[in-house]
Design a protein around this motif. Structure first.
Motif, PDB file in Angstrom:
ATOM      1  N   PHE B  89       8.061  66.091   1.835  1.00  0.00           N
ATOM      2  CA  PHE B  89       9.174  65.136   1.945  1.00  0.00           C
ATOM      3  C   PHE B  89      10.072  65.384   3.148  1.00  0.00           C
ATOM      4  O   PHE B  89      11.045  64.668   3.357  1.00  0.00           O
ATOM      5  CB  PHE B  89      10.020  65.166   0.662  1.00  0.00           C
ATOM      6  N   SER B  90       9.728  66.407   3.931  1.00  0.00           N
ATOM      7  CA  SER B  90      10.618  66.778   5.025  1.00  0.00           C
ATOM      8  C   SER B  90      10.700  65.710   6.111  1.00  0.00           C
ATOM      9  O   SER B  90      11.628  65.698   6.913  1.00  0.00           O
ATOM     10  CB  SER B  90      10.175  68.116   5.627  1.00  0.00           C
ATOM     11  N   SER B  91       9.727  64.800   6.125  1.00  0.00           N
ATOM     12  CA  SER B  91       9.757  63.770   7.165  1.00  0.00           C
ATOM     13  C   SER B  91      10.662  62.596   6.811  1.00  0.00           C
ATOM     14  O   SER B  91      10.967  61.760   7.663  1.00  0.00           O
ATOM     15  CB  SER B  91       8.334  63.264   7.436  1.00  0.00           C
ATOM     16  N   ILE B  92      11.128  62.497   5.567  1.00  0.00           N
ATOM     17  CA  ILE B  92      12.022  61.397   5.192  1.00  0.00           C
ATOM     18  C   ILE B  92      13.350  61.595   5.897  1.00  0.00           C
ATOM     19  O   ILE B  92      13.989  62.644   5.739  1.00  0.00           O
ATOM     20  CB  ILE B  92      12.254  61.357   3.664  1.00  0.00           C
ATOM     21  N   PRO B  93      13.799  60.627   6.699  1.00  0.00           N
ATOM     22  CA  PRO B  93      15.087  60.783   7.377  1.00  0.00           C
ATOM     23  C   PRO B  93      16.212  60.864   6.353  1.00  0.00           C
ATOM     24  O   PRO B  93      16.244  60.087   5.402  1.00  0.00           O
ATOM     25  CB  PRO B  93      15.215  59.522   8.226  1.00  0.00           C
ATOM     26  N   ILE B  94      17.099  61.825   6.544  1.00  0.00           N
ATOM     27  CA  ILE B  94      18.244  61.979   5.650  1.00  0.00           C
ATOM     28  C   ILE B  94      19.523  61.860   6.475  1.00  0.00           C
ATOM     29  O   ILE B  94      19.735  62.609   7.424  1.00  0.00           O
ATOM     30  CB  ILE B  94      18.234  63.330   4.916  1.00  0.00           C
ATOM     31  N   VAL B  95      20.351  60.879   6.124  1.00  0.00           N
ATOM     32  CA  VAL B  95      21.631  60.709   6.795  1.00  0.00           C
ATOM     33  C   VAL B  95      22.724  61.156   5.833  1.00  0.00           C
ATOM     34  O   VAL B  95      22.834  60.647   4.718  1.00  0.00           O
ATOM     35  CB  VAL B  95      21.861  59.237   7.199  1.00  0.00           C
ATOM     36  N   VAL B  96      23.466  62.165   6.259  1.00  0.00           N
ATOM     37  CA  VAL B  96      24.565  62.646   5.425  1.00  0.00           C
ATOM     38  C   VAL B  96      25.722  61.663   5.562  1.00  0.00           C
ATOM     39  O   VAL B  96      26.090  61.268   6.664  1.00  0.00           O
ATOM     40  CB  VAL B  96      25.012  64.050   5.863  1.00  0.00           C
ATOM     41  N   LEU B  97      26.272  61.238   4.403  1.00  0.00           N
ATOM     42  CA  LEU B  97      27.373  60.275   4.405  1.00  0.00           C
ATOM     43  C   LEU B  97      28.446  60.832   3.469  1.00  0.00           C
ATOM     44  O   LEU B  97      28.285  60.819   2.251  1.00  0.00           O
ATOM     45  CB  LEU B  97      26.860  58.922   3.909  1.00  0.00           C
ATOM     46  N   THR B  98      29.515  61.348   4.069  1.00  0.00           N
ATOM     47  CA  THR B  98      30.490  62.073   3.259  1.00  0.00           C
ATOM     48  C   THR B  98      31.897  61.865   3.785  1.00  0.00           C
ATOM     49  O   THR B  98      32.093  61.384   4.900  1.00  0.00           O
ATOM     50  CB  THR B  98      30.153  63.579   3.259  1.00  0.00           C
ATOM     51  N   THR B  99      32.892  62.219   2.979  1.00  0.00           N
ATOM     52  CA  THR B  99      34.279  62.168   3.462  1.00  0.00           C
ATOM     53  C   THR B  99      34.666  63.477   4.126  1.00  0.00           C
ATOM     54  O   THR B  99      35.730  63.583   4.731  1.00  0.00           O
ATOM     55  CB  THR B  99      35.259  61.906   2.302  1.00  0.00           C
ATOM     56  N   SER B 100      33.828  64.505   3.978  1.00  0.00           N
ATOM     57  CA  SER B 100      34.175  65.818   4.540  1.00  0.00           C
ATOM     58  C   SER B 100      33.858  65.896   6.025  1.00  0.00           C
ATOM     59  O   SER B 100      32.794  65.483   6.464  1.00  0.00           O
ATOM     60  CB  SER B 100      33.407  66.919   3.809  1.00  0.00           C
ATOM     61  N   SER B 101      34.818  66.417   6.767  1.00  0.00           N
ATOM     62  CA  SER B 101      34.548  66.661   8.184  1.00  0.00           C
ATOM     63  C   SER B 101      34.700  68.157   8.485  1.00  0.00           C
ATOM     64  O   SER B 101      34.933  68.552   9.619  1.00  0.00           O
ATOM     65  CB  SER B 101      35.507  65.840   9.049  1.00  0.00           C
ATOM     66  N   ALA B 102      34.538  68.972   7.423  1.00  0.00           N
ATOM     67  CA  ALA B 102      34.675  70.420   7.619  1.00  0.00           C
ATOM     68  C   ALA B 102      33.549  70.944   8.503  1.00  0.00           C
ATOM     69  O   ALA B 102      32.394  70.566   8.342  1.00  0.00           O
ATOM     70  CB  ALA B 102      34.644  71.127   6.265  1.00  0.00           C
ATOM     71  N   ASP B 103      33.924  71.806   9.431  1.00  0.00           N
ATOM     72  CA  ASP B 103      32.934  72.405  10.332  1.00  0.00           C
ATOM     73  C   ASP B 103      31.803  73.069   9.571  1.00  0.00           C
ATOM     74  O   ASP B 103      30.634  72.962   9.953  1.00  0.00           O
ATOM     75  CB  ASP B 103      33.602  73.461  11.224  1.00  0.00           C
ATOM     76  N   SER B 104      32.163  73.760   8.480  1.00  0.00           N
ATOM     77  CA  SER B 104      31.143  74.479   7.721  1.00  0.00           C
ATOM     78  C   SER B 104      30.111  73.515   7.158  1.00  0.00           C
ATOM     79  O   SER B 104      28.912  73.800   7.160  1.00  0.00           O
ATOM     80  CB  SER B 104      31.801  75.279   6.599  1.00  0.00           C
ATOM     81  N   ASP B 105      30.556  72.322   6.698  1.00  0.00           N
ATOM     82  CA  ASP B 105      29.615  71.322   6.155  1.00  0.00           C
ATOM     83  C   ASP B 105      28.706  70.792   7.256  1.00  0.00           C
ATOM     84  O   ASP B 105      27.489  70.676   7.074  1.00  0.00           O
ATOM     85  CB  ASP B 105      30.390  70.169   5.507  1.00  0.00           C
ATOM     86  N   LEU B 106      29.320  70.486   8.406  1.00  0.00           N
ATOM     87  CA  LEU B 106      28.540  69.970   9.536  1.00  0.00           C
ATOM     88  C   LEU B 106      27.457  70.963   9.944  1.00  0.00           C
ATOM     89  O   LEU B 106      26.285  70.630  10.113  1.00  0.00           O
ATOM     90  CB  LEU B 106      29.465  69.733  10.736  1.00  0.00           C
ATOM     91  N   LYS B 107      27.905  72.213  10.063  1.00  0.00           N
ATOM     92  CA  LYS B 107      26.994  73.258  10.528  1.00  0.00           C
ATOM     93  C   LYS B 107      25.833  73.436   9.551  1.00  0.00           C
ATOM     94  O   LYS B 107      24.656  73.433   9.945  1.00  0.00           O
ATOM     95  CB  LYS B 107      27.785  74.561  10.646  1.00  0.00           C
ATOM     96  N   THR B 108      26.183  73.545   8.247  1.00  0.00           N
ATOM     97  CA  THR B 108      25.142  73.764   7.243  1.00  0.00           C
ATOM     98  C   THR B 108      24.186  72.575   7.184  1.00  0.00           C
ATOM     99  O   THR B 108      22.963  72.740   7.113  1.00  0.00           O
ATOM    100  CB  THR B 108      25.779  74.011   5.860  1.00  0.00           C
ATOM    101  N   ALA B 109      24.750  71.375   7.238  1.00  0.00           N
ATOM    102  CA  ALA B 109      23.910  70.175   7.144  1.00  0.00           C
ATOM    103  C   ALA B 109      22.899  70.119   8.286  1.00  0.00           C
ATOM    104  O   ALA B 109      21.701  69.908   8.059  1.00  0.00           O
ATOM    105  CB  ALA B 109      24.794  68.934   7.161  1.00  0.00           C
ATOM    106  N   TYR B 110      23.377  70.354   9.502  1.00  0.00           N
ATOM    107  CA  TYR B 110      22.441  70.308  10.644  1.00  0.00           C
ATOM    108  C   TYR B 110      21.451  71.458  10.610  1.00  0.00           C
ATOM    109  O   TYR B 110      20.291  71.305  10.976  1.00  0.00           O
ATOM    110  CB  TYR B 110      23.206  70.278  11.966  1.00  0.00           C
TER     111      TYR B 110
END
Lengths: 636, 150
Positions: B89-110
């Motif tokens: 399933f790793s090829s399914i594009p995943i777009v994170v859509l959140t209200t959080s703009s915390a650096d830690s979330d951005l970093k972990t997500a990417y």
């Protein structure tokens, strides 16, 4: 370095009290030296005297042998004839011989001079001319005048016993003589006169003696004695001088040693006085090649650091080595080994299990040196750094806490902005859609959307309330009163929302009675209220709900708990429930701030909170500790 | 040849946000099929066809996943980790859509290979505009991975 009153001998004492003191050892040495030189001188004197005596004896012997040669010559001729004079009358003892007196054809009257007669005349001549005295004698003389004197008689008796020669120094009046005597045996020629006495050839007939004047020898000896005396006296004096010189050096050495001892004592006193005023201990530590070790010197401060006396470790250091805290022993030993191996300074911080029972942080610093036997000797100090260590630890704790606080604050700000924005996104966007719909007056979902908007607004309100509460609880100045845990919990139970019959559902263990909490009562109330309220909320559907509050003693520490038989928590999420705004169920009305607040308070008192639940529907138990606040008091 | 409508899986715990997004997508020019699940656990059940989502005909493979981060139980970051770590399933594009703009979330997500990271704008116009662009880009311009079994 050393002032006179401490280390020096006063000059007066040195001159009168010490310098002229007789030293018995040196007296004996001087006496021995005198005896050796005296003995040597005496021996030398004796040898020289004996040499002179031997010379005199040789001269005497030579004289006799010469006389005897002449005599033998005369005997060989059966005597000789000499003119008859007043000095040489016919020998009456030869009257029995037929040709005793003869007359030469020219008319000269001659008489027979036998060897004895000749010798007597020669000796008489010699005595008159050279003062050498010869004498022929016998125990049985033909002529009574030839009879022996006492000395000769003794000699003749000795010859009869087989002696070959007799000699000795004999005093006669003022003079002294060396007398020497040979035995005389019968030869063929003798029998002509002595045959009538019954002698046979080879018989002892008498002796021939000579006396040599000893005076010239004495004079010769007297001439050399002063030279010997000067030689021996000089050597003797030289020896005494050497001994005297040695005595001076010995005295100087003794004085030096006495002074060194005084100096050492003064230094030791000074070291002890100084050492006693140092905050820690100064010491020497010696490590032998076979692993043994000792503390040859330690100041009195060793009592403060280790609780032992310097004498207790003077020969064996194991007593203090065993006092090093077990957790520090390995590093302590490694540091010593490294210092011994590299000859580098030893520096170490370690804990000491003091003999009085307490633990002391100390710091040591010492420099090693290698001794000739291969052991290592350190000089250094050890000081108490307990206060510094405690400050360091406190500082470290405060820094850690500050770090955690900062991290929490950062997380908090992100979380708050995220959570507060969520309802705003809802409200704003739904309003946008509502506006679009309202433009056509045809939509039936307006009610639904208006409801959602109102929900969002209410949630915003609730979040703000919770936040305000949290700030209030966490930012109030710390009260410092001591409250009974049981009384506090009772009060909290009384104020729980009356959804259930609280007094029956929520029970409190009696063991809380003996427990006291020191700190801000508002904090403790908050903890119990949040946990009990949660327990009630999540147990409502159970029949009957059972909620229990109490305390356990685990390893001497009070562990408080709130247990329910409610809906339980999936073990996978048990860590997350204490996070800010974390809710396991979006449908419930909680803010997600309650447990986060409880956790913050518990940590404020150095404690820990955790939950134990077997899973969904299995009930939960929240545990927490308050080390900085809780104490068990049986008396109250 | 006309393409089948794209299937989008929206993972969102906040019902209001799910509703807002649904409405925004309704106005979208690109045709698509928007499905909604309420949290991370449900999202994984859907992908792995477990529990309520066991039947393939009612739970077709999504062409795009819109993923919220902060959700109860299993959150978005964990879903991201699971799916991007699974080669099926790793090829399914995943777009994170959140209200959080915390650096830690951005970093972990990417770090967990999110394909895109969008923050939900509070402003209505910006929100609808963002959804428009999202559709246009991910459903129009972007070349999807080769089709797999649905």
């Amino acid at each position: 370095m050393i002032p006179p009153e401490e280390g020096r001998i006063p000059a007066k004492m040195s001159r009168f009290g010490y310098e002229n003191r007789f030293n018995p050892t040196l007296g004996i040495v001087a006496l021995l030296w005198t005896l050796i030189i005296g003995g040597l001188g005496y021996w030398h004197y004796h040898q020289v005297s004996a040499g002179f005596l031997a010379n005199a004896r040789t001269a005497a012997r030579y004289s006799i042998q010469k006389d005897m040669t002449y005599r033998r010559w005369a005997t060989g001729h059966g005597g000789i004839y000499a003119p008859i004079t007043d000095n040489t009358p016919p020998n009456p003892y030869l009257s029995h011989l037929p040709e005793r007196d003869i007359t030469t054809p020219s008319g000269r009257a001659l008489t027979l001079v036998n060897p004895a007669y000749m010798t007597r005349q020669v000796y008489q001549l010699g005595r008159e001319t050279f003062d050498s005295r010869g004498h022929i004698t016998s125990l049985n003389p033909l002529r009574p005048e030839n009879a022996p004197d006492n000395w000769e008689r003794q000699a003749l008796h000795a010859f009869a016993d087989g002696a070959e020669e007799r000699s000795s120094l004999v005093a006669e009046g003022d003079a002294a003589f060396l007398r020497l005597m040979f035995p005389f045996y019968v030869e063929q020629g003798c029998l002509r006169c002595h045959g009538s006495q019954g002698y046979e050839v080879g018989d002892l007939i008498g002796g021939i003696s000579v006396a040599i004047d000893w005076t010239p020898y004495q004079q010769a000896m007297a001439a050399i004695w002063p030279g010997y005396a000067i030689g021996y006296g000089g050597i003797w004096l030289l020896g005494l001088g050497f001994i005297e010189l040695h005595r001076r050096r010995l005295r100087a050495f003794l004085r030096y040693r006495k002074q060194s001892t005084l100096e050492q004592r003064a230094l030791l006193t000074r070291l002890q006085k100084l050492g006693a005023h140092l905050p820690g201990m100064i010491y020497q530590y010696r490590l032998y090649p076979d692993g043994r070790s000792c503390v040859p010197y330690a100041s009195q401060g060793i009592g403060v650091i280790f609780g032992v006396t310097p004498d207790q470790v003077k020969t064996d250091a194991s007593r203090v080595m065993e006092m090093v805290h077990p957790d520090d022993t390995a590093a302590f030993k490694v540091a010593i080994q490294r210092s011994a191996r590299d000859k580098s300074v030893w520096r170490n911080e370690f804990r000491v299990l003091h003999s009085a029972g307490h633990i002391l942080w100390v710091e040591g610093y010492a420099t090693p040196e290698e001794l000739s036997d291969g052991s290592i000797l350190w000089h250094g100090y050890i000081q108490d750094i307990n206060d510094r260590k405690q400050s360091e630890q406190l500082l470290e704790q405060q820094q850690q806490m500050l770090k955690r606080r900062n991290a929490a604050l950062e997380q908090f700000s992100y979380t708050v902005s995220h959570e507060l924005r969520t309802p705003l996104v809802t409200a704003e966007n739904l309003l946008g859609f509502v506006q679009q719909k309202l433009a056509s007056y045809q939509d039936t979902t307006v009610d639904k959307h208006m409801g959602l908007i109102r929900d969002a607004a209410r949630r915003m309100n609730q979040l703000l309330d919770s936040l305000m509460h949290m700030f209030r609880v966490e930012s109030t100045p710390l009260d410092d009163s001591r409250v009974n845990a049981a009384a506090l919990v009772k009060e909290v139970i009384g104020k729980l929302p009356t959804r259930l019959n609280n007094s029956e559902t929520v029970t409190m263990q009696d063991n809380l009675e003996g427990c006291y909490l020191t700190g801000d009562p508002a904090h403790f109330t908050e903890i119990w209220q949040q946990l009990l309220d949660n327990a009630v909320t999540y147990s409502e559907q159970k029949t009957p709900p059972v909620i229990e509050a109490g305390v356990d003693l685990v390893d001497g520490q009070s562990v408080f708990y709130v247990r329910d038989n409610g809906c339980g928590i999936d073990p996978r999420f048990q860590e997350r429930i204490f996070g800010l705004f974390d809710r396991l169920d979006t449908s419930n009305t909680g803010s997600g701030l309650g447990l986060a607040l409880v956790k913050n308070i518990v940590e404020l008192y150095g404690g820990r909170i955790w939950v134990d639940s077997a899973g969904i529907g299995q009930g939960s138990c929240f545990y927490f500790t308050l080390p900085a606040a809780a104490d068990q008091d049986k008396k109250n | 040849m006309l393409r089948q409508p794209m299937i989008i899986l929206h993972v969102e715990d906040e019902p209001a946000h799910a509703e807002i997004l649904r409405m925004a997508f309704e106005q979208c020019k690109v045709k698509q099929h928007l499905l909604h699940v309420a949290d991370g656990g449900e999202a994984l059940d859907y992908i792995y066809r477990r529990a309520d989502y066991a039947r393939p005909e009612t739970s077709p493979r999504p062409d795009l996943i819109l993923l919220d981060l902060h959700m109860p139980k299993i959150d978005g970051l964990e879903v991201l980790k699971t799916l991007k770590g699974d080669h099926h399933f790793s090829s399914i594009p995943i777009v994170v859509l959140t209200t959080s703009s915390a650096d830690s979330d951005l970093k972990t997500a990417y770090n967990r290979h999110a394909n895109s990271y969008l923050t939900k704008p509070v402003d209505f116009e910006k929100f609808t505009k963002m959804v428009d662009v999202l559709c246009e880009y991910w459903l129009g311009m972007n070349c999807p991975p080769p089709a797999t079994e649905k």
